[in-house]
Design an enzyme around this catalytic site. Structure first.
Site, mmCIF file in Angstrom:
data_model
loop_
_atom_site.group_PDB
_atom_site.id
_atom_site.type_symbol
_atom_site.label_atom_id
_atom_site.label_comp_id
_atom_site.label_asym_id
_atom_site.label_seq_id
_atom_site.Cartn_x
_atom_site.Cartn_y
_atom_site.Cartn_z
ATOM 1 N N GLY A 45 0.877 -1.172 0.000
ATOM 2 C CA GLY A 45 0.000 0.000 0.000
ATOM 3 C C GLY A 45 0.916 1.224 0.000
ATOM 4 N NE ARG A 85 5.439 -3.242 -4.511
ATOM 5 C CZ ARG A 85 4.118 -3.405 -4.369
ATOM 6 N NH1 ARG A 85 3.556 -3.163 -3.204
ATOM 7 N NH2 ARG A 85 3.379 -3.793 -5.382
ATOM 8 C CG ASP A 238 0.104 2.215 -5.843
ATOM 9 O OD1 ASP A 238 -1.050 1.771 -5.943
ATOM 10 O OD2 ASP A 238 0.928 1.816 -4.995
ATOM 11 C CE LYS A 249 -1.871 -4.338 -6.557
ATOM 12 N NZ LYS A 249 -0.488 -4.769 -6.906
HETATM 13 O O1 MRU Z 1 0.667 -4.002 -4.570
HETATM 14 P P1 MRU Z 1 -0.003 -3.277 -3.448
HETATM 15 O O2 MRU Z 1 -0.824 -4.159 -2.582
HETATM 16 O O3 MRU Z 1 0.976 -2.426 -2.674
HETATM 17 O O4 MRU Z 1 -0.998 -2.277 -4.165
HETATM 18 C C1 MRU Z 1 -1.722 -1.369 -3.374
HETATM 19 C C2 MRU Z 1 -2.653 -0.513 -4.134
HETATM 20 O O5 MRU Z 1 -2.744 -0.557 -5.331
HETATM 21 C C3 MRU Z 1 -3.415 0.495 -3.323
HETATM 22 O O6 MRU Z 1 -4.666 0.733 -3.893
HETATM 23 C C4 MRU Z 1 -2.637 1.820 -3.274
HETATM 24 O O7 MRU Z 1 -1.315 1.598 -2.887
HETATM 25 C C5 MRU Z 1 -3.258 2.794 -2.360
HETATM 26 S S1 MRU Z 1 -3.148 2.333 -0.674
HETATM 27 C C6 MRU Z 1 -3.830 3.564 0.264
#
Ligand code: MRU
Length: 350
Positions: A45, A85, A238, A249
């Site tokens: 996240g 990441r 993100d 995501k």
């Molecule tokens: O791969 P992840 O689980 O880190 O992806 C997370 C997401 O896509 C969330 O929607 C995004 O980071 C926003 S979290 C407040």
């Protein structure tokens, strides 16, 4: 369940890869452990990895404090962590704040610098708690103002909740706020393949708070919109570029397309730290590609031949035209585009 806790020079991370069946915590006393936790999505996240990375820098400072070239080595750690990441800009943002502290304490003692780094990491954490609350408030007001119904059915994708942040979450912060006002009829949570953040995390979080939730697989979202009177979609982000294009995501783009066709408003809830105004449009966003076995398996169970060719982008980009509004801690940007976003940031500075 606590996503991240800082205790006696240790970062304690809830291991989200084990949820919802096991509640296990990683005791990270070295920055390498935090880097690994970010890579394997034990902590994930966008806001949460920004906070975790900030604490990783504190751990690195504690580990490296006796070394010659201490400051340079610390900056090298920041460069390495930044690559853990690539899509979530909050990681870079958190590390940049820590780097700033290092630069500002160029002439300070090592001990003073470490104290300042720890203070900054704690501050980033505390700030995210406030940010979540404001997003929740603004988001609830935005939905109430735009949707003429007493109770809303909303759909969300992935997990933008307490497990992705330091507090109540962004998209789920809005949902929690609406629920507190008695305005949530139901939440459809997309399962979110390949790593099932929707099933494992979002559904679990909402059930824990007794918020009505219905889990669906990703390929059901369009049909649910057609048949179940979804009033709004709300997701996290993100990275948001200067024109409002939003990386989130993988699967979010498809949800946005389906929402558009069905005339359902599509909201993005994200902190200011998720904006990357150095990028003009979503075409510039680096999209993380992950291990192919994540697609050939589900939770360790093989579902395709071991040599099946795979494509595994972890994120996609929703063009701004499909976004009704972006909800931030400082207010709501309606019809996000280059002009409305520039104006929003101009007003913020005044
Ligand atoms: O791969 P992840 O689980 O880190 O992806 C997370 C997401 O896509 C969330 O929607 C995004 O980071 C926003 S979290 C407040």
């Amino acid at each position: 369940m606590k996503t991240l806790t800082w205790e006696k020079n240790t970062l304690i991370l809830l291991d989200q890869t084990k949820l919802p069946t096991q509640e296990e915590y990683l005791q990270c006393s070295s920055w390498r452990q935090v880097e690994e936790a970010i890579k394997v999505l034990a902590v994930r996240g966008a806001p949460a990895i920004g906070v975790a990375a900030a604490y990783a820098v504190v751990l690195a400072a504690l580990e490296l404090k006796k070394e010659t070239d201490f400051r340079q080595k610390l900056v090298d750690v920041i460069i390495t962590l930044d690559k853990a990441r690539p899509t979530a800009v909050n990681l870079h943002w958190g590390l940049e704040r820590m780097n700033q502290v290092i630069q500002e304490h160029r002439d300070a003692s090592v001990e003073t610098l470490i104290e300042a780094l720890e203070d900054e990491a704690k501050f980033i954490y505390a700030e995210d708690v406030d940010v979540n609350k404001c997003i929740g408030r603004f988001g609830a007001e935005a939905l109430i103002a735009r949707i003429r119904k007493d109770k809303f059915t909303v759909l969300t994708h992935c997990n933008a909740g307490a497990l992705a942040t330091a507090d109540i979450g962004t998209a789920l912060g809005v949902i929690r706020n609406l629920h507190g006002k008695g305005r949530i009829a139901n939440v459809f949570a997309d399962e979110t393949r390949p790593l099932l953040q929707g099933a494992r995390l979002t559904a679990t979080e909402l059930q824990a708070d007794k918020i009505p939730v219905t889990l669906i697989t990703d390929n059901m979202a369009a049909w649910v919109m057609k048949t179940r009177q979804v009033d709004a979609v709300i997701v996290g982000a993100d990275r948001i570029t200067a024109n409002g294009d939003t990386a989130n995501k993988i699967g979010t783009y498809g949800v946005a397309l389906a929402a558009k066709v069905h005339g359902i408003p599509f909201f993005v809830a994200a902190p200011i730290s998720t904006f990357d105004l150095s990028m003009k449009s979503g075409e510039e966003i680096p999209i993380e590609e992950r291990n192919h076995d994540e697609v050939r398996n589900i939770q360790g169970v093989q579902t395709a031949l071991k040599n099946t060719p795979v494509f595994n982008p972890a994120f996609d980009v929703t063009p701004h035209e499909y976004i009704t509004a972006i909800i931030t801690q400082d207010g709501v940007i309606d019809h996000p585009d280059t002009l409305s976003i520039a104006e929003f940031f101009r007003n913020r500075e005044e």
